[in-house]
Write a protein that holds these residues in place. Structure first.
Motif, short mmCIF file in Angstrom:
data_model
loop_
_atom_site.label_atom_id
_atom_site.label_comp_id
_atom_site.label_asym_id
_atom_site.label_seq_id
_atom_site.Cartn_x
_atom_site.Cartn_y
_atom_site.Cartn_z
N GLU A 51 -58.75 45.90 -48.85
CA GLU A 51 -60.01 44.80 -49.30
C GLU A 51 -60.94 44.99 -49.71
OE1 GLU A 51 -60.01 44.07 -44.74
OE2 GLU A 51 -58.10 44.29 -44.28
N PHE A 52 -60.74 44.36 -50.45
CA PHE A 52 -61.79 44.12 -51.76
C PHE A 52 -62.16 42.62 -51.02
CE2 PHE A 52 -59.07 46.90 -53.34
CZ PHE A 52 -59.99 47.82 -54.06
N LYS A 53 -64.44 42.30 -51.72
CA LYS A 53 -65.40 41.43 -51.69
C LYS A 53 -65.56 42.04 -52.93
CE LYS A 53 -69.51 43.31 -49.37
NZ LYS A 53 -70.06 43.40 -48.47
N VAL A 54 -65.56 41.05 -54.01
CA VAL A 54 -67.09 40.81 -54.58
C VAL A 54 -68.17 40.66 -54.37
CG1 VAL A 54 -67.52 39.34 -57.07
CG2 VAL A 54 -65.24 39.64 -56.13
N GLU A 55 -69.06 41.26 -55.21
CA GLU A 55 -70.46 41.37 -54.49
C GLU A 55 -71.39 41.13 -55.68
OE1 GLU A 55 -72.21 45.51 -53.49
OE2 GLU A 55 -70.80 45.04 -51.27
N PRO A 56 -72.51 39.95 -56.04
CA PRO A 56 -73.31 39.57 -57.58
C PRO A 56 -73.51 41.37 -57.54
CG PRO A 56 -73.28 37.86 -55.39
CD PRO A 56 -72.36 39.33 -54.46
N ASN A 57 -74.48 40.48 -58.47
CA ASN A 57 -75.27 41.43 -59.71
C ASN A 57 -76.82 41.07 -59.15
OD1 ASN A 57 -77.47 43.23 -61.27
ND2 ASN A 57 -75.48 43.60 -62.44
#
Length: 319
Positions: A225-231
């Protein structure tokens, strides 16, 4: 508005002429294949100066890696060694996903565990890929250097320099390198498996969409399970959003004017991929490859490329 549209149309016609002339004069629909390593002079004269790709057979016949490298051999050789691995949910590392430029999560893990993840891809769900492009072969895997070569002698002579980086790539068929270009002369060698390339010459530049995207990274929150983290810095990257396997010509109609060149690279074969050529790369299961990056010369070819880019920026097109 009408004047601007006319100017845009005229400019695109000029770009089409440029691309057509290049194909008619010196490019071909297929990547040429030669049967043995060329001399430095022949390589430079026939391929480097004309900025043309070529597949070279029998260029690395003396490499022990061609006989002994496979996942089992590498697992036995490297065992508990900690290595850098790119992890994504979809195999797309360094790619535009949902209007963001998303980097992979980089994990440190034992090499034997990395191989186990490759061999149980469905069970682990995440896509694992050794692809760190910092000369990882020389920095992380020095024990493997005896099986290959630290440089390509005739290429080093032709370029009059040593390679800037020697990279090791190990992955599964799910791992894909999205369309991009490099400021390097690239010599790519497949050891096991197969690599599939989609290439575009620099003269297709006007038809290939480049846009700015906010930077983000994948983060595995739970196995699979993954999430996308903004820079957090708010940085943006200029990248190519089009997928050449299924291009959205409704969104990027000019890409339909480009002419992709397809080729596949098999064990023992070397691809010379000239600087500034766009490329998209897929691979077969359990593919192992090594590539050599030589820094390009920032000469008249680069000047012309920048000139075309500047022309493109003066026109408000929706490539």
């Amino acid at each position: 508005m009408a004047e601007q549209q006319e100017r845009k149309s005229d400019l695109i016609s000029c770009f089409e002429y440029l691309a057509t002339e290049a194909r008619d004069l010196y490019l071909s629909e297929k990547v040429p294949v030669i049967d043995k390593a060329p001399s430095a002079l022949t390589f430079h004269r026939r391929w480097v100066t004309s900025n043309r790709p070529v597949i070279i057979k029998n260029a690395v016949t003396k490499w022990p890696a061609l006989e002994i490298w496979n996942l089992n051999y590498l697992r036995e050789t490297l065992k508990q060694k900690m290595v850098s691995v790119a992890v994504t949910p979809n195999g797309l590392a360094d790619a535009v996903v949902e209007n963001q430029f998303v980097l992979p999560e980089e994990k440190q893990m034992k090499f034997c565990d990395f191989v186990a993840c490759l061999e149980n891809q469905e069970e682990n769900r995440g896509i694992y890929y050794i692809q760190k492009q910092n000369s990882n072969l020389t920095l992380e895997f020095p024990e493997l250097l005896e099986d290959v070569a630290g440089e390509i002698p005739w290429a080093s002579e032709a370029f009059d320099k040593k390679p800037d980086a020697v990279n090791l790539w190990i992955g599964s068929k799910e791992s894909v390198s999205s369309m991009h270009k490099d400021h390097f002369e690239n010599l790519y060698v497949v050891i096991t498996g197969v690599k599939h390339f989609i290439l575009h010459p620099p003269t297709d530049q006007p038809f290939i969409p480049y846009e700015m995207y906010p930077v983000a990274s994948y983060k595995e929150t739970y196995p699979g399970e993954f999430k996308v983290e903004p820079n957090e810095t708010g940085d943006k990257v200029k990248w190519i959003p089009v997928d050449p396997l299924k291009p959205d010509l409704g969104k990027w109609p000019l890409y339909g004017k480009a002419r992709p060149i397809h080729c596949s690279l098999h064990p023992g074969e070397m691809l010379y991929l000239p600087s500034m050529w766009y490329h998209h790369v897929r691979q077969g299961e359990g593919t192992i490859a090594v590539n050599y990056w030589y820094d390009m010369e920032f000469d008249i070819k680069f000047n012309y490329f920048q000139f075309v880019e500047k022309l493109l920026s003066t026109v408000n097109d929706d490539r």
